[in-house]
Design a protein around this motif. Structure first.
Motif, mmCIF file in Angstrom:
data_model
loop_
_atom_site.group_PDB
_atom_site.id
_atom_site.type_symbol
_atom_site.label_atom_id
_atom_site.label_comp_id
_atom_site.label_asym_id
_atom_site.label_seq_id
_atom_site.Cartn_x
_atom_site.Cartn_y
_atom_site.Cartn_z
ATOM 1 N N ASN A 42 0.862 -1.177 0.000
ATOM 2 C CA ASN A 42 0.000 0.000 0.000
ATOM 3 C C ASN A 42 0.903 1.232 0.000
ATOM 4 O OD1 ASN A 42 -2.243 1.691 0.263
ATOM 5 N ND2 ASN A 42 -2.221 1.533 2.489
ATOM 6 N N ILE A 43 0.846 2.001 -1.069
ATOM 7 C CA ILE A 43 1.674 3.192 -1.193
ATOM 8 C C ILE A 43 0.788 4.420 -0.991
ATOM 9 C CG2 ILE A 43 3.310 4.466 -2.621
ATOM 10 C CD1 ILE A 43 4.161 1.540 -1.980
ATOM 11 N N LEU A 44 1.121 5.209 0.021
ATOM 12 C CA LEU A 44 0.395 6.443 0.306
ATOM 13 C C LEU A 44 1.236 7.619 -0.188
ATOM 14 C CD1 LEU A 44 -0.506 5.794 4.051
ATOM 15 C CD2 LEU A 44 -1.953 5.377 2.068
ATOM 16 N N GLY A 45 0.581 8.653 -0.647
ATOM 17 C CA GLY A 45 1.290 9.842 -1.085
ATOM 18 C C GLY A 45 0.896 11.047 -0.252
ATOM 19 N N ALA A 46 1.869 11.884 0.030
ATOM 20 C CA ALA A 46 1.628 13.154 0.715
ATOM 21 C C ALA A 46 2.446 14.214 -0.019
ATOM 22 C CB ALA A 46 2.036 13.074 2.176
ATOM 23 N N VAL A 47 1.862 15.411 -0.207
ATOM 24 C CA VAL A 47 2.514 16.449 -1.005
ATOM 25 C C VAL A 47 3.289 17.464 -0.180
ATOM 26 C CG1 VAL A 47 0.915 16.195 -2.944
ATOM 27 C CG2 VAL A 47 0.391 17.816 -1.095
ATOM 28 N N ASN A 48 3.190 17.371 1.148
ATOM 29 C CA ASN A 48 3.958 18.259 2.024
ATOM 30 C C ASN A 48 3.973 17.657 3.426
ATOM 31 O OD1 ASN A 48 1.585 19.274 3.571
ATOM 32 N ND2 ASN A 48 1.071 20.277 1.636
ATOM 33 N N GLY A 49 4.726 18.280 4.316
ATOM 34 C CA GLY A 49 4.862 17.750 5.665
ATOM 35 C C GLY A 49 3.569 17.711 6.454
ATOM 36 N N LYS A 50 2.742 18.721 6.280
ATOM 37 C CA LYS A 50 1.459 18.754 6.995
ATOM 38 C C LYS A 50 0.571 17.581 6.572
ATOM 39 C CE LYS A 50 -2.327 21.892 8.068
ATOM 40 N NZ LYS A 50 -2.911 23.210 7.821
ATOM 41 N N ASP A 51 0.536 17.324 5.274
ATOM 42 C CA ASP A 51 -0.220 16.198 4.734
ATOM 43 C C ASP A 51 0.369 14.877 5.246
ATOM 44 O OD1 ASP A 51 -2.099 14.838 3.114
ATOM 45 O OD2 ASP A 51 -0.795 14.927 1.351
ATOM 46 N N ALA A 52 1.691 14.805 5.340
ATOM 47 C CA ALA A 52 2.362 13.594 5.826
ATOM 48 C C ALA A 52 1.975 13.283 7.270
ATOM 49 C CB ALA A 52 3.869 13.746 5.707
ATOM 50 N N ILE A 53 1.932 14.304 8.104
ATOM 51 C CA ILE A 53 1.557 14.100 9.506
ATOM 52 C C ILE A 53 0.134 13.572 9.601
ATOM 53 C CG2 ILE A 53 1.134 15.275 11.712
ATOM 54 C CD1 ILE A 53 3.442 17.209 10.826
ATOM 55 N N ALA A 54 -0.770 14.135 8.810
ATOM 56 C CA ALA A 54 -2.166 13.680 8.815
ATOM 57 C C ALA A 54 -2.256 12.216 8.381
ATOM 58 C CB ALA A 54 -3.012 14.562 7.899
ATOM 59 N N LYS A 55 -1.535 11.841 7.337
ATOM 60 C CA LYS A 55 -1.581 10.452 6.863
ATOM 61 C C LYS A 55 -0.886 9.510 7.838
ATOM 62 C CE LYS A 55 -2.748 11.446 2.242
ATOM 63 N NZ LYS A 55 -2.460 11.610 0.871
ATOM 64 N N PHE A 56 0.187 9.963 8.449
ATOM 65 C CA PHE A 56 0.865 9.163 9.467
ATOM 66 C C PHE A 56 -0.087 8.870 10.623
ATOM 67 C CE2 PHE A 56 2.879 9.121 13.621
ATOM 68 C CZ PHE A 56 3.719 8.042 13.492
ATOM 69 N N THR A 57 -0.773 9.882 11.095
ATOM 70 C CA THR A 57 -1.683 9.739 12.235
ATOM 71 C C THR A 57 -2.825 8.785 11.910
ATOM 72 O OG1 THR A 57 -1.153 11.981 12.927
ATOM 73 C CG2 THR A 57 -3.155 11.024 13.827
ATOM 74 N N LYS A 58 -3.328 8.862 10.698
ATOM 75 C CA LYS A 58 -4.483 8.049 10.295
ATOM 76 C C LYS A 58 -4.101 6.610 9.964
ATOM 77 C CE LYS A 58 -8.374 8.081 7.126
ATOM 78 N NZ LYS A 58 -9.014 8.744 5.999
ATOM 79 N N GLN A 59 -2.942 6.388 9.319
ATOM 80 C CA GLN A 59 -2.652 5.068 8.773
ATOM 81 C C GLN A 59 -1.389 4.398 9.288
ATOM 82 O OE1 GLN A 59 -4.123 5.951 4.424
ATOM 83 N NE2 GLN A 59 -4.406 3.858 5.095
ATOM 84 N N ARG A 60 -0.588 5.057 10.060
ATOM 85 C CA ARG A 60 0.626 4.491 10.657
ATOM 86 C C ARG A 60 1.408 3.609 9.670
ATOM 87 N NH1 ARG A 60 3.793 5.407 15.283
ATOM 88 N NH2 ARG A 60 4.999 3.528 15.566
ATOM 89 N N PRO A 61 2.157 4.239 8.743
ATOM 90 C CA PRO A 61 2.911 3.457 7.755
ATOM 91 C C PRO A 61 4.067 2.691 8.388
ATOM 92 C CG PRO A 61 3.502 5.766 7.634
ATOM 93 C CD PRO A 61 2.356 5.673 8.601
ATOM 94 N N ASP A 62 4.594 1.728 7.641
ATOM 95 C CA ASP A 62 5.726 0.918 8.088
ATOM 96 C C ASP A 62 7.063 1.583 7.767
ATOM 97 O OD1 ASP A 62 4.052 -1.328 8.885
ATOM 98 O OD2 ASP A 62 3.669 -1.504 6.734
ATOM 99 N N LEU A 63 7.046 2.476 6.782
ATOM 100 C CA LEU A 63 8.256 3.140 6.325
ATOM 101 C C LEU A 63 7.851 4.456 5.666
ATOM 102 C CD1 LEU A 63 11.387 2.837 5.792
ATOM 103 C CD2 LEU A 63 10.757 1.784 3.622
ATOM 104 N N ILE A 64 8.668 5.484 5.853
ATOM 105 C CA ILE A 64 8.389 6.784 5.236
ATOM 106 C C ILE A 64 9.606 7.235 4.443
ATOM 107 C CG2 ILE A 64 7.869 9.228 5.645
ATOM 108 C CD1 ILE A 64 6.557 8.367 8.320
ATOM 109 N N PHE A 65 9.381 7.627 3.194
ATOM 110 C CA PHE A 65 10.382 8.311 2.393
ATOM 111 C C PHE A 65 9.979 9.777 2.388
ATOM 112 C CE2 PHE A 65 10.889 3.997 0.779
ATOM 113 C CZ PHE A 65 12.272 3.874 0.742
ATOM 114 N N MET A 66 10.804 10.647 2.977
ATOM 115 C CA MET A 66 10.442 12.039 3.236
ATOM 116 C C MET A 66 11.321 13.007 2.451
ATOM 117 S SD MET A 66 8.532 14.087 5.338
ATOM 118 C CE MET A 66 8.131 13.168 6.834
#
Length: 143
Positions: A42-66
């Motif tokens: 499952n690949i999630l996309g975020a376009v900025n840091g604020k979006d990344a925090i929201a997706k992290f909080t909701k879906q707790r990924p296994d790995l983040i490329f930032m």
């Protein structure tokens, strides 16, 4: 401490990777490469840091490329915010940047990132980082 998700009832472990990248061409290319490594991830996309925090909080990924340099909130600030949200288990965060300067690399590690890679990213770079930061039971045999 590195995060290890729980095994589901059917003994499969879903892998979720969060890609944080403001450039849509890079985002699409990175998604294609990761899906070629393992189409079931499952690949999630975020376009900025604020979006990344929201997706992290909701879906707790296994790995983040930032990505580091983004509008709204950069990768350094986003990483610090994610680290503040975590309790014990830390999700591996890999810095992705066009910068090759040592001081930028140091800023990434000071913010709480686990590793650092430069653009352009090729598939082998993703494989190396995935092998290094995800447990083998998550990645399976994809090589």
């Amino acid at each position: 401490m590195v995060y290890h998700p729980a095994v589901q009832e059917n003994n499969s472990i879903p892998v979720t990777i969060l890609l944080v990248e403001d450039d849509h061409v890079n985002m699409n290319l990175f998604c294609i490469m990761l899906k070629e490594i393992n189409a079931d991830w499952n690949i999630l996309g975020a376009v900025n840091g604020k979006d990344a925090i929201a997706k992290f909080t909701k879906q707790r990924p296994d790995l983040i490329f930032m990505d580091i340099q983004m509008p709204v909130m950069d990768g350094i600030k986003a990483t610090k915010a994610i680290r503040e949200l975590e309790r014990e288990n830390q999700v591996p965060i890999i810095a992705v940047t066009a910068s090759v300067f040592v001081h930028d690399r140091n800023h990434c590690f000071e913010a709480g990132m686990n590793d650092f890679t430069t653009k352009p990213i090729v598939m082998d770079t993703f494989k190396i980082m995935i092998d290094k930061w995800l447990p083998a039971e998550l990645t399976g045999s994809y090589l």
